[in-house]
Each structure stands twice: as structure tokens, then as C-alpha cells.
Design a protein around this motif. Sequence first.
Motif, PDB file in Angstrom:
ATOM      1  N   THR A   1       0.845  -1.249  -0.019  1.00 25.76           N
ATOM      2  CA  THR A   1      -0.124   0.139  -0.152  1.00 25.76           C
ATOM      3  C   THR A   1       0.806   1.345  -0.069  1.00 25.76           C
ATOM      4  O   THR A   1       1.804   1.182   0.967  1.00 25.76           O
ATOM      5  N   ILE A   2       0.667   2.281  -0.962  1.00 22.59           N
ATOM      6  CA  ILE A   2       1.345   3.522  -1.016  1.00 22.59           C
ATOM      7  C   ILE A   2       0.161   4.576  -0.568  1.00 22.59           C
ATOM      8  O   ILE A   2      -0.776   4.758  -1.129  1.00 22.59           O
ATOM      9  N   THR A   3       0.461   5.214   0.682  1.00 23.04           N
ATOM     10  CA  THR A   3      -0.380   6.276   1.079  1.00 23.04           C
ATOM     11  C   THR A   3       0.145   7.554   0.855  1.00 23.04           C
ATOM     12  O   THR A   3       1.439   7.635   0.828  1.00 23.04           O
ATOM     13  N   ASN A   4      -0.782   8.432   0.622  1.00 25.18           N
ATOM     14  CA  ASN A   4      -0.387   9.778   0.299  1.00 25.18           C
ATOM     15  C   ASN A   4       0.553   9.892  -0.789  1.00 25.18           C
ATOM     16  O   ASN A   4       1.822  10.251  -0.586  1.00 25.18           O
ATOM     17  N   ALA A   5       0.248   9.312  -1.840  1.00 20.22           N
ATOM     18  CA  ALA A   5       1.266   9.122  -2.947  1.00 20.22           C
ATOM     19  C   ALA A   5       1.917  10.607  -3.406  1.00 20.22           C
ATOM     20  O   ALA A   5       1.371  11.556  -3.326  1.00 20.22           O
TER      21      ALA A   5
END
Length: 389
Positions: free
Chosen positions: A82-86
Motif C-alpha cells: 500500500t502506498i499512502t499519500n502518493a
Amino acid sequence: MCQICKLTSTFGPCLTRISACTVVSQPGISVEPRAATVRQGESVSFRCQVGSDAAEPVEWKRTNNQALQDNVKIGPGGSVLTITNARPGNQGQYRCTVQTAAGRKSATAALNVKFAPKVRLTPAGPLRVRMGDPVSVECRAAGRPRPKMTWKRQGSTLQLVTKEANDANIIQWPVVHPEDAGVYICQAENSEGMTEIKVELFVEGGPGAPVASVSATEMTVVEGHTVMMACQASGSPPPVITWSKLRAPLPWKHTVDNGVLTLTGVGRQDSGQYICNATNEHGYSEAYTQMEVESPPYATSLPDQVKLRPGDALVLQCLAHGSHPIQFEWSRVGRPSLPAGTETTKAGKLMIARLRTSDSGTYKCVATNHIGTSEALAKVVVRGEAVAV
């Protein structure tokens, strides 16, 4: 499933023998989704799907061998990344790998991060250039999708002619003239937004050449006021100063005295770009003032007088000329509130579906903008017998 069989035959009278047959399972591996596009600040997840005979946990890496950034997290079990606040640096390919009985297997997923343009100029300025010398400025913009770049001069909406080379948009002056002095703006725009950056160009004249400047490059004034624009100019011999207006004559109520342009009782039609020109035997120089004229509202009511009978419908429309936005508010003169059932709109309309004799009176519309207010009155007379429905 792939079946691998070894078949051995012994030829004799009608004799065939199968000596060995082995079934080997080749597990599949995939990533869902295979590709994703997100805006900067959004989040996205990739799931690595593997066969049941994987001997080791899933391992995630970037295909460029860079370390996973601090906003990239691996979920429990390792199958979900998961990549948050890309952010833009997250763009690229990600590979998941597992060890199976058949060897190491991997699959990749691609991430595209869209973001508004980031702009830089080379040189950054301010630029001080001698009259007659060449100069150029490169504008470069990073962004996804790829931004479109344009140049314009401050105070003008006209797009300037430029050159594109090596992913840069370049504005050039092969020979700088005094009138080229000013502020120039590079704009970069894509679907995620628009960014602009400014550079100021100063032209230093030769011996005695005029250099003009104005006291204000932009001004906003109120209709009916008197406006003064001052222009100064250096040079030897002392330059002659004149004023003009871009693509229009100067307002007829104007005077010029010692480089000061005075406009009396300005109207909205006087808005525009005013040009100070300083001239002597060595050349000329220009400076610019952009003036916007704003006006308070002037309200009227349609109709301003009406006679109706009980049961009729009333519609009053308040209109106003002036600088927008304009807000409208209706009231009833001498009464604390409008009659029950009255409807008003933001566009200045007042409506009563079924009038009563008690609705007679004077109605007032107040139009307001950031400069001032204006009132309009409408007289309503309701008398006679109601019309049977």
C-alpha cells in the motif's frame, strides 16, 4: 496444470510398457491491478496473488532496486503493498517475488502519479541587460501529465512567441530594446492545475538613452473618480514624455503635465493598458500601467409600479449594473418582514403566488457589491374582488 510424462516402449509381440509418469504443478503469480494511476496525495494498494505451494513469503521491491519509501507499507502476510499519500517519487514499477518448488517467480505492477506542474526558470532573474544585447530565459516544468508551457507579459493576456527545445520553453530577445523592460510570466498547466513563475527584465540604456518608469504598474479605481498616473524618465538630453492607450485613444477628459496623466471622472470603458513613452535623440523607452475601473451597482425594479387583484401572482425583478458579484435583498418598506409565502432568489426576483389586499405596499430591493449599494422601489397595489378559481 502442466503434465510431464516419460514414456518407454519395449517392442515385442504386442507389448508396451509405461516406465514412469510424473505430474508437476507450475504455480502462477500475478499482481492486481497490473497498473494504477492516482493523483498526488491519494492512496493505492497492489495485491500479489501466488499459487498454494509458495515456500517463502512474498517479497516486494522496486524494479530500479531503490529502497521502498517511507509511505510504502507491506500488509500482514506480505501479499499487499500500500502506498499512502502518493507523491511523484513513488512513480515506477514494483515487483513481488516468491520462492516455489519450481524456482523463484515474480510479477510487476506499474504506478503513475499525477501532480500539478512545478516550474523553474534559467536564469531565475531579475535580469539586467544592456540595450542592444541578446538575452533568453528557459522555462522548465515538471508535472504529470506533461504540462503545456506558455509565456505572457504582465498586464497583457497575449501569448508571446517562444521557442521549444530540450523540454524547455524559451523566450528570446535577439536585441533588447528599452520597451522590452517589464515582468514576464511563464505558465505551466496540466489537468492537475496551473503554476506560474515571474522574471523581471531591466534594460540598461547606452549613454544618454531614455529609461522610463511609472509609479504604479497596476491600479484598480472606482468609477467617477479622478486618476493620476505618474511617469518618470532618465536620459540626456531629457526625454520628452507622452502617454497613449493600448488599442484605443486616451479618454477625452485627460491632461498631461510634467509626465503626469490625469483622467477625470473615469468610467468602466476607460479600463485598459496605458503606455508612457519617453523619447530623445538616442532612442525611446516605454513603461506600462494597467488600470481597471470598477463601479458600484445601479439598481432598477421591473416593474416599478403594478396594480393587481387578490389571488393574482406577483413577480418583481431587481436588475443592477455594476462590478460583479452583486447580491440582492428584498424588503417591505415600513414593515419588519416580507408577507408570508414570499419567495426571493439570488438573481434578484421576488414572487408571491397568491396576493392578498394586505400585501399592498412599497417593496425595496437593495443591490450590493464590494464597492457600494443601490436601492430600487416597486409600488404594489392590490384591490378589488378576488378572481374565482
